[in-house]
Scaffold this motif. Structure first.
Motif, PDB file in Angstrom:
ATOM      1  N   LEU A 179       3.304   4.906  10.161  1.00  0.00           N
ATOM      2  CA  LEU A 179       2.476   5.185   8.995  1.00  0.00           C
ATOM      3  C   LEU A 179       3.163   4.473   7.836  1.00  0.00           C
ATOM      4  O   LEU A 179       4.299   4.797   7.481  1.00  0.00           O
ATOM      5  N   ILE A 180       2.483   3.459   7.295  1.00  0.00           N
ATOM      6  CA  ILE A 180       3.034   2.649   6.221  1.00  0.00           C
ATOM      7  C   ILE A 180       2.341   3.069   4.928  1.00  0.00           C
ATOM      8  O   ILE A 180       1.110   3.079   4.850  1.00  0.00           O
ATOM      9  N   GLU A 205      -5.818  -7.131   5.037  1.00  0.00           N
ATOM     10  CA  GLU A 205      -6.719  -8.002   5.795  1.00  0.00           C
ATOM     11  C   GLU A 205      -7.211  -7.298   7.061  1.00  0.00           C
ATOM     12  O   GLU A 205      -8.350  -7.492   7.488  1.00  0.00           O
ATOM     13  N   GLN A 206      -6.355  -6.486   7.651  1.00  0.00           N
ATOM     14  CA  GLN A 206      -6.725  -5.783   8.879  1.00  0.00           C
ATOM     15  C   GLN A 206      -7.667  -4.612   8.618  1.00  0.00           C
ATOM     16  O   GLN A 206      -8.544  -4.335   9.426  1.00  0.00           O
ATOM     17  N   ASN A 222      -1.520   4.485  -5.644  1.00  0.00           N
ATOM     18  CA  ASN A 222      -0.364   4.894  -4.860  1.00  0.00           C
ATOM     19  C   ASN A 222      -0.795   5.785  -3.690  1.00  0.00           C
ATOM     20  O   ASN A 222      -1.799   6.484  -3.771  1.00  0.00           O
ATOM     21  N   PHE A 223       0.005   5.776  -2.652  1.00  0.00           N
ATOM     22  CA  PHE A 223      -0.172   6.613  -1.465  1.00  0.00           C
ATOM     23  C   PHE A 223      -1.381   6.214  -0.617  1.00  0.00           C
ATOM     24  O   PHE A 223      -1.948   7.043   0.088  1.00  0.00           O
ATOM     25  N   THR A 224      -1.728   4.920  -0.639  1.00  0.00           N
ATOM     26  CA  THR A 224      -2.648   4.395   0.366  1.00  0.00           C
ATOM     27  C   THR A 224      -1.823   4.314   1.650  1.00  0.00           C
ATOM     28  O   THR A 224      -0.663   3.925   1.627  1.00  0.00           O
ATOM     29  N   LYS A 225      -2.438   4.725   2.759  1.00  0.00           N
ATOM     30  CA  LYS A 225      -1.698   4.837   4.020  1.00  0.00           C
ATOM     31  C   LYS A 225      -2.364   3.988   5.098  1.00  0.00           C
ATOM     32  O   LYS A 225      -3.584   3.966   5.198  1.00  0.00           O
ATOM     33  N   PHE A 226      -1.526   3.327   5.907  1.00  0.00           N
ATOM     34  CA  PHE A 226      -2.000   2.523   7.032  1.00  0.00           C
ATOM     35  C   PHE A 226      -1.354   3.058   8.298  1.00  0.00           C
ATOM     36  O   PHE A 226      -0.126   3.147   8.390  1.00  0.00           O
ATOM     37  N   GLY A 266       1.670  -2.572  17.159  1.00  0.00           N
ATOM     38  CA  GLY A 266       1.727  -3.228  15.867  1.00  0.00           C
ATOM     39  C   GLY A 266       0.383  -3.522  15.242  1.00  0.00           C
ATOM     40  O   GLY A 266       0.296  -4.250  14.250  1.00  0.00           O
ATOM     41  N   ASN A 267      -0.685  -2.955  15.814  1.00  0.00           N
ATOM     42  CA  ASN A 267      -2.033  -3.168  15.293  1.00  0.00           C
ATOM     43  C   ASN A 267      -2.406  -2.082  14.290  1.00  0.00           C
ATOM     44  O   ASN A 267      -2.174  -0.896  14.534  1.00  0.00           O
ATOM     45  N   VAL A 268      -3.008  -2.497  13.183  1.00  0.00           N
ATOM     46  CA  VAL A 268      -3.461  -1.546  12.173  1.00  0.00           C
ATOM     47  C   VAL A 268      -4.741  -0.899  12.684  1.00  0.00           C
ATOM     48  O   VAL A 268      -5.728  -1.581  12.947  1.00  0.00           O
TER      49      VAL A 268
END
Length: 159
Positions: free
Chosen positions: A28-29, A112-113, A125-129, A135-137
């Motif tokens: 979680l990025i 982009e993903q 702030n605090f957008t999460k991926f 390694g795929n979003v």
């Protein structure tokens, strides 16, 4: 195909870290800020980290000062604030930009993903991926989406 593992990021001490070091883990990025109305999300992020780290889950925090200057100037202050106030033990990295021509390449890739509802740009702030073990979003979450609301998505990827 490019994955998050193809990127290097700066640690708080300025050294580069390869995201290949997290290969095989669910990630979680998050772009974070220490002086934001959403800063209390650090508590839930740490709770998720404590609960799932042993299952191969990592949270990667990237302080960002692009939204109303809500981050400390000195990264040492940021790290200290996060540790003292929220007990943060997941990796925090150097302060970055997430939008614009100076955007960190990792965040350019993430956007982009998975675009936002109305644009690729990160709005706050605090957008999460959420990233799978390859390694795929797989998902992008709005800043107001609390970490506890995405727990079931994390659990699915950890199975």
């Amino acid at each position: 195909m490019t994955t998050v593992y193809d990127f290097n990021v700066k640690k708080t001490n300025g050294e580069l870290k390869s995201l290949k070091d997290f290969q095989g883990k669910t990630l979680l990025i998050v772009n974070t800020a220490s002086k934001c109305g959403l800063t209390p999300q650090f508590k839930e992020l740490q709770e998720l980290y404590n609960k799932y780290q042993q299952d191969g889950f990592e949270i990667l925090g990237f302080p960002c000062d692009q939204f109303n200057n809500q981050e400390f100037e000195d990264i040492k202050e940021t790290v200290q604030f996060c540790q003292l106030n929220y007990g943060i033990s997941f990796p925090m990295f150097a302060k970055i930009n997430v939008n614009g021509e100076n955007a960190d390449p990792l965040f350019t890739h993430l956007k982009e993903q998975k675009s936002g509802v109305f644009s690729k740009n990160i709005k706050w702030n605090f957008t999460k991926f959420l990233v799978d073990r390859h390694g795929n979003v797989v998902e992008r979450y709005a800043p107001t989406t609390t970490p506890s609301r995405i727990e079931s998505d994390i659990e699915k990827l950890l199975k």
